[in-house]
Write a protein that holds these residues in place. Structure first.
Motif, PDB file in Angstrom:
ATOM      1  N   LYS A  66       0.822  -1.216   0.000  1.00 27.23           N
ATOM      2  CA  LYS A  66       0.000   0.000   0.000  1.00 27.23           C
ATOM      3  C   LYS A  66       0.854   1.265   0.000  1.00 27.23           C
ATOM      4  N   GLY A  67       1.915   1.313   0.792  1.00 29.12           N
ATOM      5  CA  GLY A  67       2.804   2.477   0.776  1.00 29.12           C
ATOM      6  C   GLY A  67       2.569   3.428   1.931  1.00 29.12           C
ATOM      7  N   LYS A  68       2.586   4.709   1.639  1.00 25.10           N
ATOM      8  CA  LYS A  68       2.515   5.728   2.692  1.00 25.10           C
ATOM      9  C   LYS A  68       1.088   5.919   3.170  1.00 25.10           C
ATOM     10  N   LEU A  69       0.919   5.936   4.496  1.00 29.30           N
ATOM     11  CA  LEU A  69      -0.376   6.167   5.116  1.00 29.30           C
ATOM     12  C   LEU A  69      -0.534   7.642   5.476  1.00 29.30           C
ATOM     13  N   SER A  70      -1.738   8.130   5.333  1.00 29.11           N
ATOM     14  CA  SER A  70      -2.060   9.481   5.783  1.00 29.11           C
ATOM     15  C   SER A  70      -3.567   9.566   5.955  1.00 29.11           C
ATOM     16  N   ARG A  71      -4.002  10.612   6.579  1.00 29.56           N
ATOM     17  CA  ARG A  71      -5.441  10.834   6.758  1.00 29.56           C
ATOM     18  C   ARG A  71      -5.896  11.941   5.832  1.00 29.56           C
ATOM     19  N   GLY A  72      -7.078  11.743   5.245  1.00 36.29           N
ATOM     20  CA  GLY A  72      -7.612  12.760   4.351  1.00 36.29           C
ATOM     21  C   GLY A  72      -7.891  14.075   5.036  1.00 36.29           C
ATOM     22  N   ASP A  73      -8.181  14.031   6.361  1.00 35.60           N
ATOM     23  CA  ASP A  73      -8.486  15.265   7.083  1.00 35.60           C
ATOM     24  C   ASP A  73      -7.239  15.934   7.648  1.00 35.60           C
ATOM     25  N   GLY A  74      -6.073  15.353   7.368  1.00 35.59           N
ATOM     26  CA  GLY A  74      -4.827  15.946   7.840  1.00 35.59           C
ATOM     27  C   GLY A  74      -4.501  15.662   9.286  1.00 35.59           C
ATOM     28  N   GLY A  75      -5.334  14.879   9.984  1.00 37.48           N
ATOM     29  CA  GLY A  75      -5.095  14.585  11.385  1.00 37.48           C
ATOM     30  C   GLY A  75      -4.024  13.525  11.581  1.00 37.48           C
TER      31      GLY A  75
ATOM     32  N   GLU B  24       2.908   5.415   8.130  1.00 33.40           N
ATOM     33  CA  GLU B  24       2.865   6.867   8.000  1.00 33.40           C
ATOM     34  C   GLU B  24       4.255   7.467   8.211  1.00 33.40           C
ATOM     35  N   GLU B  25       4.374   8.749   7.926  1.00 32.36           N
ATOM     36  CA  GLU B  25       5.596   9.484   8.241  1.00 32.36           C
ATOM     37  C   GLU B  25       5.698   9.678   9.753  1.00 32.36           C
ATOM     38  N   PRO B  26       6.916   9.758  10.311  1.00 29.02           N
ATOM     39  CA  PRO B  26       8.207   9.810   9.625  1.00 29.02           C
ATOM     40  C   PRO B  26       8.774   8.440   9.252  1.00 29.02           C
ATOM     41  N   TRP B  27       8.053   7.373   9.606  1.00 28.03           N
ATOM     42  CA  TRP B  27       8.617   6.033   9.420  1.00 28.03           C
ATOM     43  C   TRP B  27       8.611   5.584   7.967  1.00 28.03           C
ATOM     44  N   TYR B  28       7.728   6.163   7.175  1.00 32.84           N
ATOM     45  CA  TYR B  28       7.720   5.799   5.754  1.00 32.84           C
ATOM     46  C   TYR B  28       9.033   6.175   5.085  1.00 32.84           C
TER      47      TYR B  28
ATOM     48  N   MET C 279       7.762   0.030   9.047  1.00 37.04           N
ATOM     49  CA  MET C 279       6.790  -0.503   9.997  1.00 37.04           C
ATOM     50  C   MET C 279       7.497  -1.044  11.231  1.00 37.04           C
ATOM     51  N   CYS C 280       8.619  -1.730  11.018  1.00 38.80           N
ATOM     52  CA  CYS C 280       9.412  -2.212  12.152  1.00 38.80           C
ATOM     53  C   CYS C 280       9.921  -1.041  12.991  1.00 38.80           C
ATOM     54  N   SER C 281      10.343   0.022  12.333  1.00 41.27           N
ATOM     55  CA  SER C 281      10.835   1.199  13.052  1.00 41.27           C
ATOM     56  C   SER C 281       9.730   1.843  13.876  1.00 41.27           C
TER      57      SER C 281
END
Length: 504
Positions: free
Chosen positions: A160-169, A211-215, A266-268
């Motif tokens: 899937k790759g980088k996770l984020s929320r559409g609402d910016g939360g 998600e960032e910063p781990w991505y 993900m491990c990080s």
């Protein structure tokens, strides 16, 4: 005697090489690295007894190998009504306060958790409001639109790759909720009972996403090369079938690096969450008296051999070897650092019982690690063992329940569809691994056995089963497996029966 608090930090599907202090060139695990440098021991060669979730958990929570009571599937769990123990219940019965936050895959869901723990944590709206976050929808897979077209080469990749929320939360999934719940518990517990805190997390189990910063934390250029097979005909049919079903054979190395970097991220993230828990142990003044264990239930292909996820009946080191880190109570007086001895996860409950001075009340096959760490013994195990799969006609072990809930287009269907298949060419063959320091032998029902020289071939790519140069070593490992089966084939209850009716 003051019993230690027990913390079991149990990530899902973390392969044993994905730890920086064991020499991985790319993954970032600063919390674990510092812990081992100062206060803990890390075992370089720790092996699971099954390479999927439920069988492995049933094993490391009892000290039984899967064959002892037939725990080889995702749908046969530890049932207290059948006199099947587990570590959590033993600790609770012996006076521990047991807090459990996270997944199950261990006890029958239809029976509930009351016999096994005092608290089975589930976050509420009040918790989220106190934490100042909104829960992210679903698990880390979320909406499956990221898979793309069913005919595309990403559909079964779990990427899937980088996770984020559409609402910016702030991204806040179930793992974050469980870690925060554990921290809250440590901050507020005022009881006098010693604690057992069990945190079976979901990460770094795929889908591969973070998600960032781990991505972005992993240096893509430092990621090691993947292991590849040049010959597939002498490999298990389940493995060949999964390779065909996942459809990843045309992936570029750049795509594989991105998938692997995401997994390492993900491990990080899990490493960071462990750090938060350690901070809470220190803030609650429990760190010094706590026995902290970190280990996973099994590993992950993560691109090795062109595969993702895992299998039920193959035992490559990327699946069967896991991180195992143990921080003892401060007064135990052991030498911290990295140990090269072979250990098994069945040794975990034996070590806990030894630490807590508990008679567990049943026969098991684990060997406490404390004598090794105290230096009273020099060796631990000559060989380690892993097993899985099924026999012809053993449909109750075929994972039919998984297929029914997974559908033909589900993420797991390339594997599960082969496991439920019943034909003269059974792919879900029963198999057992015997691994020593230098060699790995896999015995298979109905299929070609495997034998690997781990010194010359650490990736287990060349099957030497028919090579006469290895005949003596092969015989040694067959004898080791036979002797192990004889020692561990069953358990006799400690409570015996009378042969005759008692006379009134």
């Amino acid at each position: 005697m003051t019993r230690p608090d027990i913390v079991i930090f149990n990530p899902d599907q973390w392969r044993g090489d994905a730890v920086q202090h064991l020499g991985h060139p790319a993954v970032q695990t600063p919390v674990l690295d510092e812990l081992v440098a100062n206060d803990a021991v890390s075992f370089r060669h720790a092996f699971v007894q099954a390479t999927v979730c439920t069988p492995s958990r049933c094993s490391f929570m009892t000290g039984w190998y899967p064959h002892v009571r037939g725990h080889r599937t995702m749908h046969h769990m530890l049932n207290p009504n059948n006199d099947e123990p587990n570590l959590l219940k033993v600790l609770r019965d012996q006076g521990y306060f047991v807090w459990w936050g996270g997944k199950n895959d261990m006890v029958p869901g239809q029976l509930g958790y009351a016999e096994h723990c005092d608290v089975k944590f589930r976050p509420t709206r009040v918790d989220y409001e106190r934490w100042g976050v909104e829960p992210s929808e679903g698990n880390h897979g979320g909406n499956l639109a990221w898979r793309g077209d069913p005919d595309g080469d990403n559909y079964y990749s779990f990427f899937k790759g980088k996770l984020s929320r559409g609402d910016g939360g702030k991204y806040f999934d179930g793992d974050w909720a469980m870690v925060q719940g554990a921290i809250d518990f440590l901050n507020t517990y005022e009881g006098e009972q010693p604690l057992c805190l069990f945190l079976p997390l979901g990460y770094p189990h795929p889908p591969y996403c973070v998600e960032e910063p781990w991505y972005s934390i992993t240096d893509r250029a430092a990621i090691p090369s993947r292991f590849e097979y040049s010959e597939w005909d002498d490999k298990p049919s389940l493995l060949r079938g999964i390779r065909e079903g996942q459809g990843l054979t045309r992936w570029s190395e750049e795509r594989w690096r991105e998938l692997r970097a995401t997994y390492y991220g993900m491990c990080s993230r899990v490493d960071h969450q462990l750090g938060l828990l350690i901070d809470a142990l220190k803030a609650s003044e429990r760190y010094e008296r706590t026995a902290l264990f970190l280990f996973s239930d099994h590993g992950d292909f993560t691109g090795d051999y062109g595969l993702v996820e895992k299998t039920q009946n193959t035992f490559q080191d990327c699946l069967s070897r896991v991180p195992f880190v143990f921080k003892p109570p401060a007064d135990l007086g052991i030498q911290n650092g990295i140990y090269d001895h072979l250990i098994e996860l069945v040794d975990f409950p034996a070590t806990v019982y030894d630490l807590a001075k508990i008679d567990c009340g049943y026969w098991h096959f684990g060997v406490s690690l404390l004598p090794l760490l105290h230096g009273t013994v020099d060796s631990h195990r000559r060989a380690v063992f892993t097993e899985g799969g099924r026999l012809h006609g053993e449909v109750q072990a075929s994972e039919r329940e998984s297929m029914a809930s997974n559908t033909p287009l589900g993420l797991y269907s390339p594997r599960v569809s082969l496991q439920v298949e019943e034909s003269s060419q059974l792919k879900h063959t029963k198999a057992t691994m015997c691994r020593t320091r230098d060699f790995k032998y896999v015995r298979r029902a109905y299929e070609l056995d495997e034998f690997y020289d781990l010194t010359d071939d650490p990736g287990e790519t060349v099957n030497q089963i028919d090579n006469p140069a290895y005949a003596e070593a092969l015989l040694t490992h067959r004898e080791l497996m036979l002797e192990w089966y004889m020692r561990t084939c069953d358990v006799v209850p400690l409570q015996t029966d009378q042969r005759n009716f008692a006379r009134v």
